[in-house]
Motif scaffolding. Sequence first.
Motif, PDB file in Angstrom:
ATOM      1  N   MET A 287       0.763  -1.197   0.026  1.00 19.33           N
ATOM      2  CA  MET A 287       0.103  -0.003   0.050  1.00 19.33           C
ATOM      3  C   MET A 287       0.879   1.241  -0.175  1.00 19.33           C
TER       4      MET A 287
ATOM      5  N   PHE B 181      -5.479   7.188   5.757  1.00 20.79           N
ATOM      6  CA  PHE B 181      -6.142   6.201   6.427  1.00 20.79           C
ATOM      7  C   PHE B 181      -5.912   6.570   8.094  1.00 20.79           C
ATOM      8  N   ILE B 182      -4.514   7.046   8.441  1.00 18.30           N
ATOM      9  CA  ILE B 182      -4.046   7.401   9.691  1.00 18.30           C
ATOM     10  C   ILE B 182      -4.626   8.543  10.108  1.00 18.30           C
TER      11      ILE B 182
ATOM     12  N   GLN C  70      -1.688   5.140   3.179  1.00 19.53           N
ATOM     13  CA  GLN C  70      -1.298   5.081   4.717  1.00 19.53           C
ATOM     14  C   GLN C  70      -1.471   6.168   5.565  1.00 19.53           C
ATOM     15  N   LEU C  71      -0.953   7.324   5.150  1.00 25.22           N
ATOM     16  CA  LEU C  71      -1.027   8.415   5.897  1.00 25.22           C
ATOM     17  C   LEU C  71      -2.537   9.221   5.656  1.00 25.22           C
TER      18      LEU C  71
ATOM     19  N   ARG D  49       2.468   5.052   0.453  1.00 25.81           N
ATOM     20  CA  ARG D  49       2.617   5.615   1.832  1.00 25.81           C
ATOM     21  C   ARG D  49       1.729   6.545   1.927  1.00 25.81           C
TER      22      ARG D  49
END
Length: 152
Positions: free
Chosen positions: A1, A9-10, A6-7, A3
């Motif tokens: 996935m 989603f975070i 991911q950020l 980066r």
Amino acid sequence: MPRGLQLVFIAIALVVIGVLLVYIWRQSRLLSEQRLREKKTQEFQARRRDEMVESIRVIAMAVEADQVEYSEACLRLKGLLEHVAPELLEKPPFRVFQQVHDKISHMPTHRARKKTDSETLTQLDQERYEVEQEFAEEIREAATTLRHYRFD
């Protein structure tokens, strides 16, 4: 996935957590306020009940000392007992308060009495005096018992 995804989603997760924390904090505050209101209401009701019990005892003492008309005492005691311990109005010796109330409740009081003609008032007063005489001993006995009654 990747980066960046991911950020994202975070960041979304942090926003959701933040929203949930704000919601939990507000609900907690509302719950605390509700508990405080309930506590104040319970304290008020307990204080009010204690004041009614004290009024009952004062009226009972006034009956024992012949400082109040028995009919007036019966009306007041019946009203107070309805709020404090309504079951007592069905039990002897306290039943007399309900009986006297039933016999004289049709009579005018306060403003209605002032508007009633004097001849009618004389007849009603005579009727009231007869009721008081009929139940005098029972009223005194009930008042004495009531003065010593433990309201729990």
